[in-house]
Design an enzyme around this catalytic site. Structure first.
Site, short mmCIF file in Angstrom:
data_model
loop_
_atom_site.label_atom_id
_atom_site.label_comp_id
_atom_site.label_asym_id
_atom_site.label_seq_id
_atom_site.Cartn_x
_atom_site.Cartn_y
_atom_site.Cartn_z
N ARG A 95 -0.73 -1.17 -1.43
CA ARG A 95 -0.82 -1.28 0.02
C ARG A 95 0.57 -1.39 0.64
O ARG A 95 0.85 -0.77 1.65
CB ARG A 95 -1.68 -2.49 0.45
CG ARG A 95 -1.94 -2.51 1.96
CD ARG A 95 -2.76 -3.72 2.40
NE ARG A 95 -3.21 -3.57 3.78
CZ ARG A 95 -2.50 -3.91 4.85
NH1 ARG A 95 -1.28 -4.41 4.69
NH2 ARG A 95 -2.97 -3.74 6.06
N CYS A 96 1.44 -2.18 0.01
CA CYS A 96 2.80 -2.32 0.52
C CYS A 96 3.52 -0.99 0.59
O CYS A 96 4.35 -0.76 1.49
CB CYS A 96 3.61 -3.26 -0.37
SG CYS A 96 3.02 -4.97 -0.41
N MET A 97 3.25 -0.09 -0.36
CA MET A 97 3.98 1.17 -0.46
C MET A 97 3.41 2.28 0.41
O MET A 97 3.84 3.43 0.29
CB MET A 97 3.99 1.64 -1.92
CG MET A 97 4.75 0.74 -2.86
SD MET A 97 5.00 1.49 -4.49
CE MET A 97 3.29 1.71 -5.02
#
Length: 410
Positions: free
Chosen positions: A397-399
């Site tokens: 999700r962060c990426m």
């Protein structure tokens, strides 16, 4: 596509996503600078790129359009005036106090003819050895003489979730927690101001990078067409959530509630999405350590235009069920609830999943215990390797920054 931004859920079928392929900014990480640059270790760039390419291939195999931050930024520098303005703003925000040095850097960057090469260079940073006649003259430079850089790299950029976030048809162009990351948001500014795909499309801006209080996209989750969740965390201040909520309600984007989750100020939690993500209509990953201590506040609009803020009572699953109009919700605990496994796998982003459709997510392959718990709960998993990407303390999700998801009501 009627609008280039359309994100009204965490789980609607993902249609378009923005990534950043790790580049030379990771090669410019130094052991002595890790803390300042918000890293705990130095990834091996070539392997990190292979892992990231695999991530992109998984997305594309699912029919998802993958755009790259570096390409969009380069395509935004459409003419000489925009290009010159970008270089000047980049140098102004790089805290170059020596005017002679700033002039040399401006000449160096201007001499790069290819826009993509220019963007890559601004992301990678500039070493002193690239300026053969460089000499420290100001007290500030002399005190910083141990660093080999005149402009630091931006190694956190492959976490595209943070520097801006999509909210309905709008964007939150964020004020970052650390000055190290604030320059990252310049790229979003130019993309939304000047890229043909976005400029002139009347995209509402619900937060601006020039605000004084910080907010980051890892804390911003779109739970439904009506409800947003935002973490009060190490990286996001409570006042920022109030400002964003007011802007969202005033711009009538369709949302009628913001739930503020107080997850504390610990680096290991960092953002809400490191401890809590939505994987299906009624299923969430969660890190057990925050489950009992979590405080939730609801923010709703008053008829007067002011905000109504109330502390929610009861267990988190009951609060979520109420606001999502579900009979109940299911928590899938990181580490399957085991304290040791939860601590280890949360550190390796076991709770940080990217939903690409209801009940289907992308996960790091290394978090085996959490992944088995997700499978038992009926969630479909797509695995990606993560030995190097995880060193930056961020998961799938962060990426990724979704730009468009299919509506859940379609």
């Amino acid at each position: 596509m009627s609008t280039p931004i359309n994100v009204f859920s965490e789980i609607g079928k993902l249609e378009t996503v923005m990534l950043h392929r790790p580049g030379n900014e990771l090669s410019n990480l130094l052991p002595d600078e890790l803390q300042n640059l918000l890293f705990d270790d130095i990834p091996f760039l070539e392997q990190a790129q292979k892992e990231h390419d695999y991530f992109a291939e998984v997305l594309q195999a699912k029919g998802i359009e993958v755009l790259y931050l570096e390409d969009l930024a380069a395509e935004s520098l459409r003419n000489k005036d925009i290009r010159e303005k970008f270089i000047k703003q980049y140098l102004d925000e790089a805290n170059i106090f020596n005017q002679t040095l700033k002039t040399k850097l401006q000449e160096k960057l201007t001499a790069i003819k290819d826009n993509r090469e220019l963007v890559d260079k601004t992301m990678a940073g500039v070493q002193k050895v690239e300026l053969p006649k460089y000499k420290a003259v100001s007290l500030t430079e002399m005190m910083d003489n141990s660093s080999p850089f005149v402009i630091d790299p931006l190694p956190n950029l492959y976490f595209t979730r943070d520097n801006f976030a999509t909210v309905g048809h709008g964007i939150s162009l964020n004020r970052m927690y650390s000055s190290t990351r604030q320059r990252e948001t310049i790229y979003g500014q130019y993309i939304f101001d000047h890229h043909p795909r976005f400029s002139g499309k009347n995209i509402p801006r619900v937060y601006d990078r020039n605000n004084v209080s910080q907010i980051e996209g890892g804390d911003e989750l779109i739970l439904s067409e009506k409800v947003i969740a935002i973490g009060i965390s190490q990286r996001t201040e409570a006042i920022s959530i109030e400002r964003l909520a007011k802007n969202v309600f005033d711009r009538k984007l369709g949302f009628n509630c913001v739930l503020a989750f107080n997850i504390g100020q610990k680096r290991k939690f960092m953002h809400l999405d490191t401890v809590f993500t939505m994987v299906d209509y009624d299923k969430f990953t969660i890190h057990p350590e925050i489950e009992e201590m979590l405080e939730v506040y609801s923010i709703t609009p008053k008829n007067t235009g002011e905000l109504k803020i109330a502390k929610e009572r009861g267990r988190l699953e009951h609060i979520l069920a109420k606001y999502l109009h579900r009979d109940s919700v299911q928590f899938i605990r990181c580490g399957d609830g085991n304290q040791t496994a939860a601590a280890r796998e949360q550190w390796n982003d076991g709770s940080n999943t990217l939903a690409i459709a209801p009940g289907e997510v992308i996960v790091y392959d290394r978090n085996m215990i959490t992944n088995k718990a997700l499978e038992r709960a009926g969630v479909k998993l797509n695995y990606i390797p993560s030995s190097e990407l995880v060193r930056g303390r961020g998961g799938p999700r962060c990426m990724s920054m979704p730009l468009s998801r299919k509506s859940l009501t379609q």
